[in-house]
Scaffold this active site. Sequence first.
Site, PDB file in Angstrom:
ATOM      1  N   GLY A  10      12.169  38.941  20.546  1.00  0.00           N
ATOM      2  CA  GLY A  10      11.552  38.475  19.349  1.00  0.00           C
ATOM      3  C   GLY A  10      10.958  37.393  19.651  1.00  0.00           C
ATOM      4  O   GLY A  10      11.180  36.259  20.281  1.00  0.00           O
ATOM      5  N   ARG A  14      10.721  32.914  11.883  1.00  0.00           N
ATOM      6  CA  ARG A  14      11.282  31.944  11.068  1.00  0.00           C
ATOM      7  C   ARG A  14      11.381  30.547  11.689  1.00  0.00           C
ATOM      8  O   ARG A  14      11.644  29.537  10.854  1.00  0.00           O
ATOM      9  CB  ARG A  14      12.590  32.500  10.511  1.00  0.00           C
ATOM     10  CG  ARG A  14      12.278  33.856   9.625  1.00  0.00           C
ATOM     11  CD  ARG A  14      13.576  34.701   9.301  1.00  0.00           C
ATOM     12  NE  ARG A  14      13.701  35.483  10.658  1.00  0.00           N
ATOM     13  CZ  ARG A  14      14.973  36.233  10.697  1.00  0.00           C
ATOM     14  NH1 ARG A  14      15.669  36.460   9.823  1.00  0.00           N
ATOM     15  NH2 ARG A  14      15.133  37.103  11.689  1.00  0.00           N
ATOM     16  N   LYS A  21      11.819  32.041  20.286  1.00  0.00           N
ATOM     17  CA  LYS A  21      13.020  31.534  19.770  1.00  0.00           C
ATOM     18  C   LYS A  21      14.122  31.301  20.734  1.00  0.00           C
ATOM     19  O   LYS A  21      14.777  30.153  20.777  1.00  0.00           O
ATOM     20  CB  LYS A  21      13.872  32.223  18.831  1.00  0.00           C
ATOM     21  CG  LYS A  21      14.791  31.645  18.102  1.00  0.00           C
ATOM     22  CD  LYS A  21      15.148  32.666  16.746  1.00  0.00           C
ATOM     23  CE  LYS A  21      15.570  34.094  17.033  1.00  0.00           C
ATOM     24  NZ  LYS A  21      15.918  34.833  15.585  1.00  0.00           N
ATOM     25  N   GLN A  71       9.881  45.271  26.183  1.00  0.00           N
ATOM     26  CA  GLN A  71       9.975  45.712  25.026  1.00  0.00           C
ATOM     27  C   GLN A  71       8.301  45.227  24.494  1.00  0.00           C
ATOM     28  O   GLN A  71       8.032  44.073  24.044  1.00  0.00           O
ATOM     29  CB  GLN A  71      10.775  45.234  23.676  1.00  0.00           C
ATOM     30  CG  GLN A  71      10.798  46.104  22.524  1.00  0.00           C
ATOM     31  CD  GLN A  71      11.612  45.547  21.589  1.00  0.00           C
ATOM     32  OE1 GLN A  71      11.979  44.480  21.158  1.00  0.00           O
ATOM     33  NE2 GLN A  71      12.285  46.402  20.685  1.00  0.00           N
ATOM     34  N   GLU A 151      20.758  46.005   5.921  1.00  0.00           N
ATOM     35  CA  GLU A 151      20.227  44.588   6.253  1.00  0.00           C
ATOM     36  C   GLU A 151      19.880  44.002   4.773  1.00  0.00           C
ATOM     37  O   GLU A 151      19.671  44.868   3.731  1.00  0.00           O
ATOM     38  CB  GLU A 151      18.830  44.971   6.992  1.00  0.00           C
ATOM     39  CG  GLU A 151      19.064  45.226   8.626  1.00  0.00           C
ATOM     40  CD  GLU A 151      19.803  44.022   9.071  1.00  0.00           C
ATOM     41  OE1 GLU A 151      19.521  43.026   9.237  1.00  0.00           O
ATOM     42  OE2 GLU A 151      21.062  44.714   9.760  1.00  0.00           O
ATOM     43  N   ASN A 166      27.497  41.315   9.596  1.00  0.00           N
ATOM     44  CA  ASN A 166      27.443  41.681  10.963  1.00  0.00           C
ATOM     45  C   ASN A 166      26.796  40.490  11.689  1.00  0.00           C
ATOM     46  O   ASN A 166      25.674  39.857  11.499  1.00  0.00           O
ATOM     47  CB  ASN A 166      26.263  42.866  10.956  1.00  0.00           C
ATOM     48  CG  ASN A 166      25.797  43.287  12.266  1.00  0.00           C
ATOM     49  OD1 ASN A 166      26.805  43.241  13.116  1.00  0.00           O
ATOM     50  ND2 ASN A 166      24.772  43.417  12.672  1.00  0.00           N
ATOM     51  N   ARG A 327      13.328   4.534  36.328  1.00  0.00           N
ATOM     52  CA  ARG A 327      12.716   6.010  36.610  1.00  0.00           C
ATOM     53  C   ARG A 327      13.070   6.693  37.580  1.00  0.00           C
ATOM     54  O   ARG A 327      13.744   6.056  38.398  1.00  0.00           O
ATOM     55  CB  ARG A 327      11.227   5.377  36.206  1.00  0.00           C
ATOM     56  CG  ARG A 327      10.862   4.955  35.083  1.00  0.00           C
ATOM     57  CD  ARG A 327       9.543   4.385  34.863  1.00  0.00           C
ATOM     58  NE  ARG A 327       8.641   4.929  35.403  1.00  0.00           N
ATOM     59  CZ  ARG A 327       7.441   4.788  35.878  1.00  0.00           C
ATOM     60  NH1 ARG A 327       6.946   3.369  36.050  1.00  0.00           N
ATOM     61  NH2 ARG A 327       6.676   5.380  36.374  1.00  0.00           N
ATOM     62  N   ASN A 371      17.988 -11.706  46.006  1.00  0.00           N
ATOM     63  CA  ASN A 371      17.643 -12.284  44.682  1.00  0.00           C
ATOM     64  C   ASN A 371      16.111 -12.149  44.215  1.00  0.00           C
ATOM     65  O   ASN A 371      15.344 -12.779  44.817  1.00  0.00           O
ATOM     66  CB  ASN A 371      18.016 -13.576  44.565  1.00  0.00           C
ATOM     67  CG  ASN A 371      18.240 -14.293  43.150  1.00  0.00           C
ATOM     68  OD1 ASN A 371      19.279 -14.099  42.457  1.00  0.00           O
ATOM     69  ND2 ASN A 371      17.017 -14.620  42.631  1.00  0.00           N
TER      70      ASN A 371
HETATM   71  C1  UD1 Z   1      20.276  40.877  13.129  1.00  0.00           C
HETATM   72  C2  UD1 Z   1      20.859  41.979  12.726  1.00  0.00           C
HETATM   73  C3  UD1 Z   1      21.692  41.672  11.309  1.00  0.00           C
HETATM   74  C4  UD1 Z   1      22.719  40.449  11.765  1.00  0.00           C
HETATM   75  C5  UD1 Z   1      21.987  39.414  12.396  1.00  0.00           C
HETATM   76  C6  UD1 Z   1      22.950  38.426  12.992  1.00  0.00           C
HETATM   77  C7  UD1 Z   1      19.442  43.967  12.898  1.00  0.00           C
HETATM   78  C8  UD1 Z   1      18.516  44.948  12.434  1.00  0.00           C
HETATM   79  N1  UD1 Z   1      20.106  42.823  12.114  1.00  0.00           N
HETATM   80  O1  UD1 Z   1      19.256  40.496  12.098  1.00  0.00           O
HETATM   81  O2  UD1 Z   1      22.341  42.722  10.803  1.00  0.00           O
HETATM   82  O3  UD1 Z   1      23.373  40.016  10.631  1.00  0.00           O
HETATM   83  O4  UD1 Z   1      21.054  39.884  13.476  1.00  0.00           O
HETATM   84  O5  UD1 Z   1      22.500  37.327  13.534  1.00  0.00           O
HETATM   85  O6  UD1 Z   1      20.014  44.062  14.123  1.00  0.00           O
HETATM   86  N2  UD1 Z   1      15.047  41.488  18.851  1.00  0.00           N
HETATM   87  C9  UD1 Z   1      14.541  42.236  20.184  1.00  0.00           C
HETATM   88  N3  UD1 Z   1      13.412  43.168  19.828  1.00  0.00           N
HETATM   89  C10 UD1 Z   1      13.241  43.377  18.296  1.00  0.00           C
HETATM   90  C11 UD1 Z   1      13.608  42.664  17.483  1.00  0.00           C
HETATM   91  C12 UD1 Z   1      14.913  41.409  17.813  1.00  0.00           C
HETATM   92  O7  UD1 Z   1      14.781  41.910  21.251  1.00  0.00           O
HETATM   93  O8  UD1 Z   1      12.337  44.202  18.426  1.00  0.00           O
HETATM   94  C13 UD1 Z   1      15.919  40.251  19.319  1.00  0.00           C
HETATM   95  C14 UD1 Z   1      15.612  38.800  18.866  1.00  0.00           C
HETATM   96  O9  UD1 Z   1      14.966  38.170  19.820  1.00  0.00           O
HETATM   97  C15 UD1 Z   1      16.945  38.272  18.736  1.00  0.00           C
HETATM   98  C16 UD1 Z   1      17.711  39.312  18.275  1.00  0.00           C
HETATM   99  O10 UD1 Z   1      17.257  40.582  18.841  1.00  0.00           O
HETATM  100  O11 UD1 Z   1      17.433  37.395  19.714  1.00  0.00           O
HETATM  101  C17 UD1 Z   1      18.026  39.539  16.865  1.00  0.00           C
HETATM  102  O12 UD1 Z   1      16.914  39.560  16.060  1.00  0.00           O
HETATM  103  P1  UD1 Z   1      16.492  39.044  14.729  1.00  0.00           P
HETATM  104  O13 UD1 Z   1      15.228  39.289  14.273  1.00  0.00           O
HETATM  105  O14 UD1 Z   1      16.823  37.352  14.645  1.00  0.00           O
HETATM  106  O15 UD1 Z   1      17.657  39.758  13.575  1.00  0.00           O
HETATM  107  P2  UD1 Z   1      18.135  39.360  12.507  1.00  0.00           P
HETATM  108  O16 UD1 Z   1      17.176  39.386  11.295  1.00  0.00           O
HETATM  109  O17 UD1 Z   1      18.615  37.933  12.694  1.00  0.00           O
HETATM  110 CA    CA Z   2      18.830  36.398  14.259  1.00  0.00          CA
END
Ligand code: UD1
Ligand code: CA
Length: 456
Positions: A10, A14, A21, A71, A151, A166, A327, A371
């Site tokens: 991802g 946010r 991130k 992905q 969610e 979760n 340095r 010195n």
């Molecule tokens: C996710 C969970 C939520 C949980 C929360 C905990 C899902 C749908 N939701 O939400 O239930 O409470 O984490 O922190 O799983 N990522 C990918 N590919 C994607 C999307 C995300 O690799 O297509 C990775 C992101 O880089 C990240 C992680 O998965 O490291 C979680 O993704 P994020 O979008 O942060 O999920 P949350 O909305 O936090």
């Molecule tokens: Ca997250």
Amino acid sequence: MTAAVILAAGQGTRMRSKRVKVLHEVAGLPMIEHVLRTVAALPLDETVVVVGAQKEAVAAVVGGRATMVEQPGVLGTGDAVRRALDALGPSTRRVLVLYGDCPLVPVDLLRSLLDAPSDDAATLVTAELADPTGYGRVVRDADGRLRAIVEEREADAATRAIREVNTGIGVWDRGWLERVLPDLAPHGQEVYLTDAVAALVAAGAPVGTVAARDVERVLGINTRAELARAEATARRDVLARLMAGGVTVVDPATTYVDVGVEVGPDTVLYPMTFLRGRTVVGEGAVIGPMTTVVDSHVGDHAVVVQSVVEGARIGPHCSVGPMSHLRPGSYLDRDVHLGNFVEVKNSRLGLGTKAGHHCYLGDATIGHHVNIGAGTVIVNYDGVAKHPTYIGDEAFIGCNANLVAPVEIGASAYVAAGSTVTHNVPAEALAIARGRQENKPNWVRTRRERVSGPRD
Ligand code: UD1
Ligand code: CA
């Protein structure tokens, strides 16, 4: 066989950042690095990292520690896991799923998750939060049995009121995942891993949960505010480790130490001290107040006050500061003293050498017991190239000397104060390189009379 799958594809919208991130740092390390170190401490057979946004930069941190799976776009955590499964070896039966944005998960929690004998198709770590906003909610039936994870964006008011969330951390049976993931309905373009829970329950597969005791270490980071919260947690952990090892931390609230830093017993860290990167501090040293040490080595019983030290080595029993700046490439042997406003770059200072006040020492090799007077400047740069300077053992450089490099000052030689030295000085010689002083007797009175006439 058990694999770890780390989701790190991802962007982290946010965070409102140009940087993906999982590369944001907590206690000096990218989040993904924390997760990789945690995984390395576990008995796992293989590790897959799912990358997407800024995949080259993420892959550079991961290096050879995991198989990388790409992905193509934000297609959801369910899609990410499905792609990871395709990359796993044929004998891998269990998958530990970790999110790359959850850096502080305790190794012990994961170890017990992996060790617990279980026939569950999945065992998920949940957490009870006072404010569950933003997290997936754990929905149970009247008997407390897990039904689904919903969610926040799909949750109605009653579901949103649930405070059990979760964490995303869980051990899944690979076969079950392969069965249910392909049929999960997408939300927009995203497939949620969390929807696999309801699918498993519907298929009659047992799904268990484990409640995390240490809630602040299992929360994912989505925002800068959450990043700051994780930073504070990580920092407390690091300081607790140092204090347990015999380090005095005068004020933990204003002492900032990165995860990998080592500090010896009986060292005192005064407030507003930053120890960063690959820094090692010996025993009985005093660091701070208001000192930053980055990627440096500070010897036993050295004192560094209100100074900045980067990529340097400070020997045992040295004293540095206040207001000095070491340095990269600075090397101080034992018992070296640098006082106020001394800048050293890419230079070696031998045993017992002193530079007490207002100096610049660059690209110099300086012997023992030299010195260096106040205001000495090593003129190492001619506007085109940097040049070296050599100062022999026990030499004496008078105040406000300019040593124009390349130049060599012999052992035990003297340089007179105010000299601009452009030629080598032989050992034991005195170099005077300045205009001679001339006194003009009665000059002031003569001028006054010329301008305003004789006084009465
Ligand atoms: C996710 C969970 C939520 C949980 C929360 C905990 C899902 C749908 N939701 O939400 O239930 O409470 O984490 O922190 O799983 N990522 C990918 N590919 C994607 C999307 C995300 O690799 O297509 C990775 C992101 O880089 C990240 C992680 O998965 O490291 C979680 O993704 P994020 O979008 O942060 O999920 P949350 O909305 O936090
Ligand atoms: Ca997250």
